[in-house]
Scaffold this motif. Structure first.
Motif, PDB file in Angstrom:
ATOM      1  N   HIS A  92       0.824  -1.205   0.000  1.00 14.67           N
ATOM      2  CA  HIS A  92       0.000   0.000   0.000  1.00 14.67           C
ATOM      3  C   HIS A  92       0.860   1.257   0.000  1.00 14.67           C
ATOM      4  O   HIS A  92       0.643   2.172  -0.804  1.00 14.67           O
ATOM      5  CB  HIS A  92      -0.921  -0.010   1.222  1.00 14.67           C
ATOM      6  N   LEU A  93       1.835   1.325   0.893  1.00 11.80           N
ATOM      7  CA  LEU A  93       2.679   2.518   0.987  1.00 11.80           C
ATOM      8  C   LEU A  93       3.546   2.680  -0.248  1.00 11.80           C
ATOM      9  O   LEU A  93       3.762   3.802  -0.732  1.00 11.80           O
ATOM     10  CB  LEU A  93       3.548   2.445   2.250  1.00 11.80           C
ATOM     11  N   ALA A  94       4.054   1.569  -0.782  1.00 10.54           N
ATOM     12  CA  ALA A  94       4.889   1.639  -1.973  1.00 10.54           C
ATOM     13  C   ALA A  94       4.106   2.121  -3.191  1.00 10.54           C
ATOM     14  O   ALA A  94       4.645   2.832  -4.054  1.00 10.54           O
ATOM     15  CB  ALA A  94       5.509   0.268  -2.258  1.00 10.54           C
ATOM     16  N   ASP A  95       2.834   1.747  -3.262  1.00  9.42           N
ATOM     17  CA  ASP A  95       1.989   2.187  -4.379  1.00  9.42           C
ATOM     18  C   ASP A  95       1.527   3.633  -4.204  1.00  9.42           C
ATOM     19  O   ASP A  95       1.324   4.348  -5.192  1.00  9.42           O
ATOM     20  CB  ASP A  95       0.759   1.283  -4.496  1.00  9.42           C
ATOM     21  N   ARG A  96       1.355   4.077  -2.984  1.00  4.87           N
ATOM     22  CA  ARG A  96       0.728   5.361  -2.692  1.00  4.87           C
ATOM     23  C   ARG A  96       1.707   6.534  -2.697  1.00  4.87           C
ATOM     24  O   ARG A  96       1.332   7.664  -3.022  1.00  4.87           O
ATOM     25  CB  ARG A  96       0.048   5.275  -1.327  1.00  4.87           C
ATOM     26  N   TYR A  97       2.967   6.269  -2.347  1.00  4.36           N
ATOM     27  CA  TYR A  97       3.941   7.350  -2.186  1.00  4.36           C
ATOM     28  C   TYR A  97       5.180   7.129  -3.056  1.00  4.36           C
ATOM     29  O   TYR A  97       5.546   5.982  -3.334  1.00  4.36           O
ATOM     30  CB  TYR A  97       4.342   7.471  -0.714  1.00  4.36           C
ATOM     31  N   PRO A  98       5.858   8.220  -3.459  1.00  4.53           N
ATOM     32  CA  PRO A  98       7.039   8.111  -4.327  1.00  4.53           C
ATOM     33  C   PRO A  98       8.271   7.703  -3.527  1.00  4.53           C
ATOM     34  O   PRO A  98       9.125   8.531  -3.176  1.00  4.53           O
ATOM     35  CB  PRO A  98       7.172   9.530  -4.893  1.00  4.53           C
ATOM     36  N   LEU A  99       8.413   6.403  -3.262  1.00  3.52           N
ATOM     37  CA  LEU A  99       9.465   5.922  -2.383  1.00  3.52           C
ATOM     38  C   LEU A  99      10.712   5.433  -3.122  1.00  3.52           C
ATOM     39  O   LEU A  99      11.764   5.258  -2.494  1.00  3.52           O
ATOM     40  CB  LEU A  99       8.935   4.794  -1.488  1.00  3.52           C
ATOM     41  N   LYS A 100      10.622   5.196  -4.402  1.00  2.15           N
ATOM     42  CA  LYS A 100      11.799   4.715  -5.137  1.00  2.15           C
ATOM     43  C   LYS A 100      12.916   5.753  -5.058  1.00  2.15           C
ATOM     44  O   LYS A 100      12.740   6.907  -5.461  1.00  2.15           O
ATOM     45  CB  LYS A 100      11.452   4.422  -6.595  1.00  2.15           C
ATOM     46  N   GLY A 101      14.044   5.356  -4.508  1.00  3.40           N
ATOM     47  CA  GLY A 101      15.183   6.263  -4.359  1.00  3.40           C
ATOM     48  C   GLY A 101      15.064   7.200  -3.168  1.00  3.40           C
ATOM     49  O   GLY A 101      15.987   7.973  -2.894  1.00  3.40           O
ATOM     50  N   ALA A 102      13.938   7.154  -2.444  1.00  2.00           N
ATOM     51  CA  ALA A 102      13.728   8.030  -1.296  1.00  2.00           C
ATOM     52  C   ALA A 102      14.401   7.439  -0.049  1.00  2.00           C
ATOM     53  O   ALA A 102      14.787   6.269  -0.029  1.00  2.00           O
ATOM     54  CB  ALA A 102      12.233   8.218  -1.041  1.00  2.00           C
ATOM     55  N   THR A 103      14.523   8.258   0.981  1.00  2.00           N
ATOM     56  CA  THR A 103      15.082   7.806   2.259  1.00  2.00           C
ATOM     57  C   THR A 103      13.967   7.722   3.299  1.00  2.00           C
ATOM     58  O   THR A 103      13.248   8.698   3.525  1.00  2.00           O
ATOM     59  CB  THR A 103      16.179   8.763   2.755  1.00  2.00           C
ATOM     60  N   VAL A 104      13.833   6.547   3.908  1.00  2.00           N
ATOM     61  CA  VAL A 104      12.817   6.298   4.920  1.00  2.00           C
ATOM     62  C   VAL A 104      13.485   6.308   6.300  1.00  2.00           C
ATOM     63  O   VAL A 104      14.509   5.649   6.512  1.00  2.00           O
ATOM     64  CB  VAL A 104      12.126   4.939   4.696  1.00  2.00           C
ATOM     65  N   LEU A 105      12.911   7.043   7.221  1.00  2.00           N
ATOM     66  CA  LEU A 105      13.332   7.024   8.620  1.00  2.00           C
ATOM     67  C   LEU A 105      12.302   6.212   9.394  1.00  2.00           C
ATOM     68  O   LEU A 105      11.141   6.602   9.476  1.00  2.00           O
ATOM     69  CB  LEU A 105      13.414   8.448   9.171  1.00  2.00           C
ATOM     70  N   ASP A 106      12.717   5.080   9.969  1.00  2.00           N
ATOM     71  CA  ASP A 106      11.808   4.224  10.726  1.00  2.00           C
ATOM     72  C   ASP A 106      12.183   4.318  12.205  1.00  2.00           C
ATOM     73  O   ASP A 106      13.228   3.816  12.631  1.00  2.00           O
ATOM     74  CB  ASP A 106      11.913   2.778  10.241  1.00  2.00           C
ATOM     75  N   VAL A 107      11.335   4.982  12.979  1.00  2.00           N
ATOM     76  CA  VAL A 107      11.587   5.211  14.402  1.00  2.00           C
ATOM     77  C   VAL A 107      10.875   4.137  15.216  1.00  2.00           C
ATOM     78  O   VAL A 107       9.651   4.041  15.191  1.00  2.00           O
ATOM     79  CB  VAL A 107      11.099   6.608  14.829  1.00  2.00           C
ATOM     80  N   GLY A 108      11.659   3.328  15.932  1.00  2.00           N
ATOM     81  CA  GLY A 108      11.096   2.183  16.637  1.00  2.00           C
ATOM     82  C   GLY A 108      10.913   1.029  15.671  1.00  2.00           C
ATOM     83  O   GLY A 108       9.806   0.499  15.535  1.00  2.00           O
TER      84      GLY A 108
END
Length: 391
Positions: A92-108
């Motif tokens: 869902h998140l991969a389809d909904r947002y422009p994440l290719k090449g982006a940086t994700v911060l995962d807290v916890g």
């Protein structure tokens, strides 16, 4: 218990409504010996609510009582049902947002399963922070980098395009300050985010087995929207997940176009429904404690050997409140890291579900209905014929 301003909307003082007494502090620690488990500390749980937004907080919470480290294990990914849910969320998140090449911060980030899969599926890079992370730190083949520590949220924090936090937000002593700091770090960049918490709409309308010491805050739909918007973010969407057990909020800053919500955002009608649940919670909670103690006694008197399936936080709370005298025949869990270890305060030993095949139980108690189908299938595979009782 009075005099605290609401951490969500900031518009009112919190009003006391339920004193649950003392409960286990370390719900996620599974001790090597029964003596260690029995010596595990207790903390006070006194709940108060905001009449303006329905936010709920344990106003007796002591942040010094909890230390998060690699001895804790709150991993849910051993469950096929949770694995499926998490994989669907990633898509869902991969389809909904422009994440290719982006940086994700995962807290916890827990043990990193979600961030690894998100990076793999979306083509993003990621940084995962968690003091409970017990795996290899540093770069991971998925494109993530893992840090076995709390997220610093200072100038050393990598610039991020997307921020995620699953089942950590409710643990924070200052959740509003956390969101404000993330907003400051976003600066003028377009940043999207996803936060997932236990849904207080469920927890406070039922017995409240997930009302546990590590959870400082309890967010229903309206309170979650309130705190996100107050911190300077735009709410994109929110709703329940995982059979109503969880609630998510997607948010953004400096984003173009209208919000992405496919449904109306929560309003005061949602708040008022939650306030009704809050008003009846104390009586409901104490009645459920008594009901399950009586039920366990009745089953045993009838010759049954009832067991509890699930040694997570809900299970720990249930055992402390409903089976402090060890009347149950066993406690089982699918996580092999818990087998042969002992649960805090009560000292119940956790065993492999396969042990039920020889136990002769006729009743299996569960505290999370989201796992009903999965547990039923496993019991069938084990050749165990038993009624499933949902607490």
């Amino acid at each position: 218990m009075t005099g605290q301003a609401c951490h969500a909307c900031g518009a009112a003082e919190l009003v006391p409504f339920a004193d649950l007494g003392t409960i286990p502090v370390f719900c996620g620690v599974h001790w090597a010996s029964r003596d260690e488990a029995l010596a595990s500390p207790l903390g006070e749980m006194r709940l108060a609510y905001c009449p303006s937004c329905a936010y709920v907080r344990n106003v007796a919470f002591d942040p010094a009582a909890l230390v998060y480290d690699t001895t804790m294990d709150t991993n849910l990914h051993h469950s096929p049902a949770f694995q499926t849910f998490s994989a669907e969320l990633v898509r869902h998140l991969a389809d909904r947002y422009p994440l290719k090449g982006a940086t994700v911060l995962d807290v916890g980030c827990g043990q990193g399963e979600f961030l690894r899969e998100l990076c793999h599926v979306s083509g993003a890079r990621g940084h995962g922070y968690d003091a409970m992370f017990a795996g290899p730190v540093g770069e991971d083949p998925s494109g993530a980098v893992f840090h076995s520590t709390h997220a610093p949220l200072d100038d050393s924090t990598p610039a991020f395009d997307f921020v995620t936090s699953r089942h950590w937000f409710e643990h924070l002593d200052d959740p509003y300050g956390f969101l404000v700091r993330l907003r400051e770090l976003a600066g003028g960049r377009t940043v999207h985010g996803y936060i997932e918490v236990p849904d207080a709409c469920y927890d406070l309308a039922t017995a409240g087995w997930e009302v546990i010491y590590p959870h400082v805050s309890y967010f229903d739909a309206y309170a979650l929207r309130s705190i996100v918007e107050r911190a300077g973010w735009r709410v994109e969407a929110t709703g329940p997940l995982f059979s109503g057990m969880f609630r998510f909020v997607e948010f953004s800053v400096n984003a173009d176009g209208p919000p992405r919500s496919d449904a109306p955002l929560p309003d005061t009608a949602d708040r008022d429904r939650q306030l009704t649940s809050i008003a009846g919670f104390a009586d409901r909670h104490h009645a459920e404690r008594d009901h399950w103690r009586t039920t366990i006694d009745r089953l045993i008197a009838e010759g049954d050997r009832p067991v509890l399936w699930g040694a997570g936080s809900r299970g720990v709370q249930f055992l402390h409140l409903a089976d402090p005298d060890h009347r149950l025949a066993a406690v089982v869990d699918v996580n092999p890291r818990k087998w042969g270890r002992y649960l805090p305060v009560t000292g119940h030993e956790v065993t492999d579900p396969a042990t039920l095949a020889e136990l002769g139980t006729g009743s299996v108690i569960i505290t999370n209905p989201a796992y009903r189908k999965e547990i039923t299938a496993t019991l069938r595979q084990l050749g165990v014929t038993a009624q499933l009782l949902v607490a």
